[in-house]
Write an enzyme that holds these catalytic residues in place. Structure first.
Site, PDB file in Angstrom:
ATOM      1  N   GLY A  15       0.812  -1.214   0.000  1.00 16.56           N
ATOM      2  CA  GLY A  15       0.000   0.000   0.000  1.00 16.56           C
ATOM      3  C   GLY A  15       0.843   1.261   0.000  1.00 16.56           C
ATOM      4  O   GLY A  15       0.545   2.223  -0.721  1.00 16.56           O
ATOM      5  N   CYS A  16       1.899   1.255   0.786  1.00 13.77           N
ATOM      6  CA  CYS A  16       2.756   2.438   0.879  1.00 13.77           C
ATOM      7  C   CYS A  16       3.520   2.667  -0.422  1.00 13.77           C
ATOM      8  O   CYS A  16       3.756   3.810  -0.811  1.00 13.77           O
ATOM      9  CB  CYS A  16       3.706   2.310   2.065  1.00 13.77           C
ATOM     10  SG  CYS A  16       2.798   2.261   3.642  1.00 13.77           S
ATOM     11  N   THR A  17       3.874   1.597  -1.101  1.00 15.28           N
ATOM     12  CA  THR A  17       4.532   1.729  -2.393  1.00 15.28           C
ATOM     13  C   THR A  17       3.560   2.300  -3.417  1.00 15.28           C
ATOM     14  O   THR A  17       3.916   3.205  -4.186  1.00 15.28           O
ATOM     15  CB  THR A  17       5.093   0.369  -2.848  1.00 15.28           C
ATOM     16  OG1 THR A  17       6.081  -0.046  -1.899  1.00 15.28           O
ATOM     17  CG2 THR A  17       5.723   0.461  -4.232  1.00 15.28           C
TER      18      THR A  17
END
Length: 157
Positions: free
Chosen positions: A46-48
């Site tokens: 998700g952060c990527t």
């Protein structure tokens, strides 16, 4: 949930943070719009997704006068790996002691897979040139978040 959540018009807490490339100070950004986005951990799916969406929107955001700063509890070394792996071209700030996230209401209780846990709350706070909160979004989803920020700020897609 965190009780430090900021709302439009609040004064944004000043901070200085170590980055993977030196230091970042919010006070040094007076006169500029700054998008501070808080994310749980570098190099997770998700952060990527969110970081790459900001990377891909950076030119449009900067054309409208917005700078982007990603903030997580990751070490500067991990942030350098994240930058290299994803070709990120905006500031990545380390908040290992979580003091910045706490000041911005981006650290606290959240639901994760049906369980209440304490951790980073995916959030975005936009700071205006006078150091006031222009936009504050909490508990956002990684996918589609940057498009929402762009819509809210009037930055063409």
């Amino acid at each position: 949930m965190s009780d430090n959540r900021l709302t439009v018009g609040n004064t944004a807490p000043d901070f200085t943070a170590t980055t993977d490339q030196g230091t970042f100070s919010l006070a040094d950004q007076r006169g500029k719009h700054v998008i501070l986005y808080f994310y749980p951990a570098a190099m997770t799916p998700g952060c990527t997704t969110e970081a790459c969406d900001f990377r891909d929107s950076l030119d449009a955001l900067q054309a409208k006068g917005y700078e982007v700063v990603g903030i997580s509890k990751d070490s500067p070394e991990k942030l350098a790996e994240f930058r290299a792996a994803e070709g990120l071209t905006f500031t990545l700030a380390s908040d290992e002691d979580k003091s910045i996230q706490e000041a911005y209401g981006a650290w606290g209780e959240k639901m994760n897979y049906g369980k209440t846990v304490v951790g980073s709350i995916r959030s975005t706070v936009v700071v205006d040139p006078e150091g006031k909160v222009e936009l504050a979004l909490y508990n956002v989803k990684a996918t589609g978040h940057v498009a929402r920020v762009r819509r809210e700020l009037g930055v063409d897609a």
